[in-house]
Design a protein around this motif. Structure first.
Motif, PDB file in Angstrom:
ATOM      1  N   GLY A 143      25.418  42.428  58.168  1.00 58.99           N
ATOM      2  CA  GLY A 143      26.627  41.717  58.552  1.00 58.99           C
ATOM      3  C   GLY A 143      27.842  42.620  58.670  1.00 58.99           C
ATOM      4  N   ASP A 144      29.012  42.034  58.377  1.00 58.58           N
ATOM      5  CA  ASP A 144      30.278  42.734  58.513  1.00 58.58           C
ATOM      6  C   ASP A 144      30.390  43.874  57.502  1.00 58.58           C
ATOM      7  OD1 ASP A 144      30.839  40.775  60.398  1.00 58.58           O
ATOM      8  OD2 ASP A 144      31.847  39.479  58.947  1.00 58.58           O
ATOM      9  N   PRO A 145      31.346  44.798  57.711  1.00 55.95           N
ATOM     10  CA  PRO A 145      31.536  45.894  56.750  1.00 55.95           C
ATOM     11  C   PRO A 145      31.867  45.372  55.353  1.00 55.95           C
ATOM     12  CG  PRO A 145      32.718  46.328  58.787  1.00 55.95           C
ATOM     13  CD  PRO A 145      32.228  44.916  58.873  1.00 55.95           C
ATOM     14  N   ASP A 146      31.437  46.124  54.349  1.00 57.27           N
ATOM     15  CA  ASP A 146      31.743  45.746  52.978  1.00 57.27           C
ATOM     16  C   ASP A 146      33.246  45.808  52.725  1.00 57.27           C
ATOM     17  OD1 ASP A 146      29.125  45.283  52.268  1.00 57.27           O
ATOM     18  OD2 ASP A 146      28.799  47.330  51.535  1.00 57.27           O
ATOM     19  N   ILE A 147      33.724  44.934  51.835  1.00 54.29           N
ATOM     20  CA  ILE A 147      35.129  44.958  51.445  1.00 54.29           C
ATOM     21  C   ILE A 147      35.254  45.563  50.060  1.00 54.29           C
ATOM     22  CG2 ILE A 147      35.721  42.989  52.898  1.00 54.29           C
ATOM     23  CD1 ILE A 147      35.630  41.206  50.445  1.00 54.29           C
ATOM     24  N   LEU A 148      36.464  45.982  49.704  1.00 50.30           N
ATOM     25  CA  LEU A 148      36.696  46.684  48.443  1.00 50.30           C
ATOM     26  C   LEU A 148      37.346  45.785  47.399  1.00 50.30           C
ATOM     27  CD1 LEU A 148      37.898  50.112  49.868  1.00 50.30           C
ATOM     28  CD2 LEU A 148      35.602  49.433  49.132  1.00 50.30           C
ATOM     29  N   SER A 149      37.201  44.485  47.581  1.00 47.26           N
ATOM     30  CA  SER A 149      37.712  43.514  46.610  1.00 47.26           C
ATOM     31  C   SER A 149      36.755  42.344  46.558  1.00 47.26           C
ATOM     32  CB  SER A 149      39.116  43.038  47.011  1.00 47.26           C
ATOM     33  OG  SER A 149      39.084  42.442  48.301  1.00 47.26           O
ATOM     34  N   ASP A 150      36.952  41.455  45.616  1.00 51.40           N
ATOM     35  CA  ASP A 150      36.074  40.294  45.504  1.00 51.40           C
ATOM     36  C   ASP A 150      36.155  39.420  46.749  1.00 51.40           C
ATOM     37  OD1 ASP A 150      35.294  41.100  42.990  1.00 51.40           O
ATOM     38  OD2 ASP A 150      36.809  39.875  41.971  1.00 51.40           O
ATOM     39  N   PHE A 151      37.350  39.241  47.269  1.00 50.91           N
ATOM     40  CA  PHE A 151      37.578  38.414  48.449  1.00 50.91           C
ATOM     41  C   PHE A 151      38.908  38.805  49.066  1.00 50.91           C
ATOM     42  CE2 PHE A 151      38.398  36.081  44.493  1.00 50.91           C
ATOM     43  CZ  PHE A 151      39.768  35.856  44.571  1.00 50.91           C
ATOM     44  N   ILE A 152      39.133  38.327  50.293  1.00 54.46           N
ATOM     45  CA  ILE A 152      40.361  38.623  51.031  1.00 54.46           C
ATOM     46  C   ILE A 152      41.205  37.365  51.121  1.00 54.46           C
ATOM     47  CG2 ILE A 152      41.312  39.354  53.259  1.00 54.46           C
ATOM     48  CD1 ILE A 152      38.751  40.984  53.673  1.00 54.46           C
ATOM     49  N   VAL A 153      42.468  37.488  50.755  1.00 55.48           N
ATOM     50  CA  VAL A 153      43.391  36.351  50.786  1.00 55.48           C
ATOM     51  C   VAL A 153      44.503  36.645  51.789  1.00 55.48           C
ATOM     52  CG1 VAL A 153      44.950  34.900  49.426  1.00 55.48           C
ATOM     53  CG2 VAL A 153      42.900  35.874  48.367  1.00 55.48           C
TER      54      VAL A 153
END
Length: 207
Positions: free
Chosen positions: A27-37
């Motif tokens: 899927g999409d690139p990994d993020i560097l936080s639990d979630f994006i707000v």
């Protein structure tokens, strides 16, 4: 009214729970936080909840024309960075979801009610088709042109699609070609026809 039973709903959820795990690996690139707000948003339980699909629960009637209800990043911002999204496809009798592609994800479709004829074309121009019944699944590989058709002239159908991207994107082939400003001469050459035929086709897709 759809004839979806409680057991089929449970089976659908179970299957899709495993399917999401598999489809998100690419899927999409990994993020560097639990979630994006989004800016200026304080998250709580409501931020992670989407209720848009309540309208499909019986006794609500199916729409009069083909309809897609999406739960992607645009409709459900909490999906940003999570590499998952859903869509519910509602097919009146005899309707079609025309040939289209999803450039950023494969699509795993589960027929939840009725029946569908589905298919996709690979990069060698080979067509793969299947007639699906309620409870059947079909995978449309990432980026390939595909379609779904409710060939039943008397009964509606409904399907649930899972994507391995929060924003899979949709390019609908007919409207992309004939409802944009691509030059008529270019389209006439591409389809080995004349400009008047192209203009007639464009009229059918005019807003």
């Amino acid at each position: 009214m759809y004839s979806t039973t409680s057991s089929l709903k449970f089976l659908s959820l179970l299957i899709f729970a495993f399917a999401i795990v598999q489809i998100t690996r690419a899927g999409d690139p990994d993020i560097l936080s639990d979630f994006i707000v989004p800016p200026n948003v304080i998250p709580d339980g409501n931020f992670f909840t989407n209720t848009n699909f309540r309208v499909i629960v019986p006794p609500n009637q199916p729409p009069s024309t083909f309809k897609v209800l999406k739960a992607s990043k645009a409709e459900f911002p909490a999906l940003d960075g999570q590499s998952v999204s859903y869509a519910v496809l509602q097919f009146p009798a005899g309707s079609i979801n025309p040939p289209h592609t999803h450039p950023r994800s494969a699509e795993l479709l589960l027929v939840a009610g009725g029946s569908l004829q589905v298919g996709f074309v690979d990069t060698t121009n080979k067509l793969f088709t299947q007639n699906l019944q309620a409870g059947d699944m079909f995978i449309f590989p990432k980026g390939l042109v595909h379609f779904q058709h409710n060939a039943d002239a008397n009964n509606p159908a409904m399907a649930i699609s899972a994507f391995g991207s929060a924003s899979a994107g949709t390019v609908v082939i007919p409207s992309t070609l004939f409802n944009t400003t691509i030059d008529d001469n270019v389209l006439a050459l591409a389809f080995k026809t004349n400009v008047s035929t192209i203009q007639a086709l464009k009229k059918g897709f005019a807003p």
